[in-house]
Design an enzyme around this catalytic site. Structure first.
Site, short mmCIF file in Angstrom:
data_model
loop_
_atom_site.label_atom_id
_atom_site.label_comp_id
_atom_site.label_asym_id
_atom_site.label_seq_id
_atom_site.Cartn_x
_atom_site.Cartn_y
_atom_site.Cartn_z
N TYR A 64 43.13 23.94 37.66
CA TYR A 64 43.78 24.90 36.55
C TYR A 64 42.79 25.78 36.22
CZ TYR A 64 48.23 22.29 36.29
OH TYR A 64 49.41 21.80 36.53
N GLY A 65 42.87 26.94 36.58
CA GLY A 65 42.08 28.10 36.31
C GLY A 65 41.52 28.53 35.15
N VAL A 115 45.17 36.10 36.87
CA VAL A 115 44.09 35.96 37.55
C VAL A 115 43.57 34.71 37.17
CG1 VAL A 115 41.94 36.76 38.45
CG2 VAL A 115 43.70 38.31 38.03
N GLY A 116 43.20 33.68 37.96
CA GLY A 116 42.58 32.34 37.67
C GLY A 116 40.99 32.40 37.84
N THR A 170 43.35 26.19 46.00
CA THR A 170 42.32 27.10 46.33
C THR A 170 41.60 26.72 47.62
OG1 THR A 170 42.02 27.46 43.92
CG2 THR A 170 40.22 28.23 45.22
#
Length: 306
Positions: A226-227, A202-203, A173
């Site tokens: 880690y989303g 989606v995170g 990210t």
């Protein structure tokens, strides 16, 4: 006082896995993004403009997993997410699962400023982008041999993965937070997500309160890691709440959430944050995080490793 901080992702970042040339390239990328945002603040510009431009710089650098450097999803496409928030108005914009958008962060800002919505998804967000004349790029713009190889490895192993392979590139990210000369805060985050992600995963990046949050009364936060854990912990908003409701300092709030709460859950990652006094925190519980910050009195750093 004005301040900006940026990140290019967190994860398993070992010195022995990065060549001096790679490290220098990452540092130049971080420096360019810092320059892009800081120049705006130095000229009296807004925190919103600063974080958008800093993130655009990172999105246009193929070393980082956002925009041009986004990883491949299982579909063979680049499914990108982004969000932005204004600490003064508490307005926010977010997009998820968009393809071929040159700068997803600018699309998120357009959603915030030119629609009545906060969150747009996939083809709908792309239609909105066309109506507002945002720049699209062909698939070739987003293709890199490295990302293609990472997808092949993930598919062969039948797994999704953070960008943690030994073929070192940006980790997961990118993001920016800033405090401008008027005392306004803003935050922005953008990502290509997980390599080989499926089912429209989606995170936390586009989820306001999880991966991105800004409030002039407290702080601005942008997360990486880690989303799923960051969503469940509502990390970005949690830090603001700890400051607002419990009176914790930015430092203590960040330390508790990243080093205690997330770790207990098994969540790996980090974040960048700035408060309304210009204090900066860049905590992470992984082996490293691409990060940098700078303020108007000449303080700052660029760093990668723990």
């Amino acid at each position: 006082m004005y301040t900006i901080a940026i990140h290019g992702g967190s994860g398993t970042i070992n010195r022995d896995e990065i060549t001096p040339e790679q490290e220098n390239a990452f540092r130049r990328g971080l420096e360019a993004a810092l320059d892009a945002g800081y120049t705006i603040l130095n000229r009296g510009g807004s925190a919103l403009d600063a974080v958008e431009q800093a993130v655009r710089s990172l999105e246009e650098n193929e070393l980082f997993n956002a925009g041009r450097g986004a990883v491949f999803a299982a579909s063979g496409k680049h499914e990108m997410d982004a969000s932005i928030m204004c600490g003064q108005s508490l307005k926010a914009g977010a997009v998820a699962g968009v393809t071929n958008i040159r700068n997803p962060i600018s699309l998120a800002r357009a959603v915030m400023e030119q629609s009545e919505n906060v969150f747009l998804l996939a083809s709908g967000a792309e239609d909105f982008a066309r109506e507002h004349k945002l720049t699209f790029e062909p698939d070739e713009y987003f293709f890199t041999e490295l990302r293609s190889q990472q997808l092949k490895e993930a598919q062969e192993a039948n797994k999704t993965q953070l960008d943690h392979s030994k073929r070192n590139t940006g980790k997961g990210t990118v993001g920016a937070v800033a405090l401008d000369q008027d005392g306004n805060l803003a935050s922005a985050t953008s990502t290509g997500g997980l390599t080989n992600k499926k089912y429209g995963r989606v995170g936390d990046t586009p989820v306001i309160g999880a991966g991105t949050y800004a409030n002039n009364q407290t702080c601005a936060v942008s997360c990486t890691g880690y989303g799923e854990f960051f969503i469940r912990s509502v990390v970005a908003h949690d830090i603001s709440c700890l400051m607002e409701y419990k009176g914790l300092s930015l430092k203590k709030a960040c330390a508790y959430v990243v080093q205690d709460k997330l770790k207990t859950m098994g969540g790996e990652g980090g974040l960048i944050a700035v408060d309304r006094a210009g204090n900066v925190e860049l905590p992470f519980n992984s082996e490293g995080m691409y990060r940098g910050w700078r303020n108007d009195v000449g303080e700052g750093e660029i760093a990668i490793f723990a």
